[in-house]
Design a protein around this motif. Sequence first.
Motif, PDB file in Angstrom:
ATOM      1  N   LEU A 275       0.831  -1.203   0.000  1.00  0.00           N
ATOM      2  CA  LEU A 275       0.000   0.000   0.000  1.00  0.00           C
ATOM      3  C   LEU A 275       0.869   1.257   0.000  1.00  0.00           C
ATOM      4  O   LEU A 275       0.496   2.268  -0.587  1.00  0.00           O
ATOM      5  CB  LEU A 275      -0.937   0.005   1.208  1.00  0.00           C
ATOM      6  CG  LEU A 275      -2.062  -1.016   1.155  1.00  0.00           C
ATOM      7  CD1 LEU A 275      -2.802  -1.070   2.484  1.00  0.00           C
ATOM      8  CD2 LEU A 275      -3.020  -0.684   0.020  1.00  0.00           C
ATOM      9  N   GLY A 276       2.024   1.189   0.634  1.00  0.00           N
ATOM     10  CA  GLY A 276       2.940   2.317   0.646  1.00  0.00           C
ATOM     11  C   GLY A 276       3.593   2.571  -0.701  1.00  0.00           C
ATOM     12  O   GLY A 276       4.090   3.668  -0.965  1.00  0.00           O
TER      13      GLY A 276
ATOM     14  N   HIS B 183      -2.935   6.966   5.868  1.00  0.00           N
ATOM     15  CA  HIS B 183      -2.728   5.524   5.765  1.00  0.00           C
ATOM     16  C   HIS B 183      -3.108   4.800   7.054  1.00  0.00           C
ATOM     17  O   HIS B 183      -3.231   3.581   7.061  1.00  0.00           O
ATOM     18  CB  HIS B 183      -1.273   5.208   5.393  1.00  0.00           C
ATOM     19  CG  HIS B 183      -1.053   5.051   3.930  1.00  0.00           C
ATOM     20  ND1 HIS B 183      -1.018   6.118   3.075  1.00  0.00           N
ATOM     21  CD2 HIS B 183      -0.878   3.943   3.162  1.00  0.00           C
ATOM     22  CE1 HIS B 183      -0.816   5.687   1.847  1.00  0.00           C
ATOM     23  NE2 HIS B 183      -0.739   4.370   1.875  1.00  0.00           N
TER      24      HIS B 183
ATOM     25  N   SER C 257      -4.063   7.058  -0.412  1.00  0.00           N
ATOM     26  CA  SER C 257      -4.449   6.174   0.695  1.00  0.00           C
ATOM     27  C   SER C 257      -5.831   5.563   0.527  1.00  0.00           C
ATOM     28  O   SER C 257      -6.254   4.787   1.376  1.00  0.00           O
ATOM     29  CB  SER C 257      -4.372   6.935   2.021  1.00  0.00           C
ATOM     30  OG  SER C 257      -5.296   7.985   2.044  1.00  0.00           O
TER      31      SER C 257
ATOM     32  N   SER D 187      -5.992   1.935   0.861  1.00  0.00           N
ATOM     33  CA  SER D 187      -5.918   1.462   2.242  1.00  0.00           C
ATOM     34  C   SER D 187      -7.319   1.279   2.816  1.00  0.00           C
ATOM     35  O   SER D 187      -7.550   0.385   3.627  1.00  0.00           O
ATOM     36  CB  SER D 187      -5.138   2.445   3.119  1.00  0.00           C
ATOM     37  OG  SER D 187      -3.819   2.570   2.697  1.00  0.00           O
TER      38      SER D 187
ATOM     39  N   PHE E 276       0.539   0.253   8.645  1.00  0.00           N
ATOM     40  CA  PHE E 276       0.136   0.901   7.403  1.00  0.00           C
ATOM     41  C   PHE E 276       0.595   2.362   7.387  1.00  0.00           C
ATOM     42  O   PHE E 276       1.079   2.862   6.379  1.00  0.00           O
ATOM     43  CB  PHE E 276      -1.379   0.831   7.216  1.00  0.00           C
ATOM     44  CG  PHE E 276      -1.890  -0.508   6.757  1.00  0.00           C
ATOM     45  CD1 PHE E 276      -1.112  -1.654   6.818  1.00  0.00           C
ATOM     46  CD2 PHE E 276      -3.169  -0.627   6.271  1.00  0.00           C
ATOM     47  CE1 PHE E 276      -1.598  -2.878   6.395  1.00  0.00           C
ATOM     48  CE2 PHE E 276      -3.675  -1.849   5.841  1.00  0.00           C
ATOM     49  CZ  PHE E 276      -2.879  -2.972   5.905  1.00  0.00           C
TER      50      PHE E 276
ATOM     51  N   GLY F 190       3.353   3.836   4.808  1.00  0.00           N
ATOM     52  CA  GLY F 190       2.922   4.905   3.905  1.00  0.00           C
ATOM     53  C   GLY F 190       3.772   6.154   4.061  1.00  0.00           C
ATOM     54  O   GLY F 190       4.182   6.773   3.084  1.00  0.00           O
TER      55      GLY F 190
END
Length: 191
Positions: free
Chosen positions: A24-25, A56, A124, A127, A148, A152
Amino acid sequence: MNVHWDASMGAGQLLTLLIMAIALGMDAFSLGVGIGMRGIRLRRIALLSTIIALFHMLMPLLGMFAGQYVSGLLGDVATHAAGVLLLLLGGHMVYNSFRGGGESAKIVNHSSLWGMLIFAFSVSIDSFSVGVSLGMFALDVMLTVLMFGLAGGLMSVLGLMLGRSASRTLGDYGEACGGIILLTFGLLFVF
């Protein structure tokens, strides 16, 4: 949902969360390169990365709470919304780079608080979708959102710094390159 540290959490579950956090980052990293190419001061990098880290953390938390209600529909809608937003931002950056307009001609100024919030939201939103899915599992919520957020934030710092360095080499073409990166990710999200 489990909201405290669970010592029984297995290494496999922890590794899975770490991989998800890094994945996700990567959006923040890749898009940070694009924004960094426009030229950004170190103070703005710190502020923008902090905002991204907070988003995030907030977005998956909201997604986890919403997970049991809207999991089927929301994943596609959230991804498409992020894609459209990135297409608009990227197209605007490319347009401005060829137009040669000043700061006043830019609709979204990434050095303004509003621009930073829009950018942080756009990187984000995935996320949130992941949080919706994770909301169906018994996870350590605090550990999940902290991982998370940390991933992020760190990935955005790395991307912004890399983009900032590349902008010195690319000069006036940096904004166009950054816009093309945003457009590319927007197209990937939409299609």
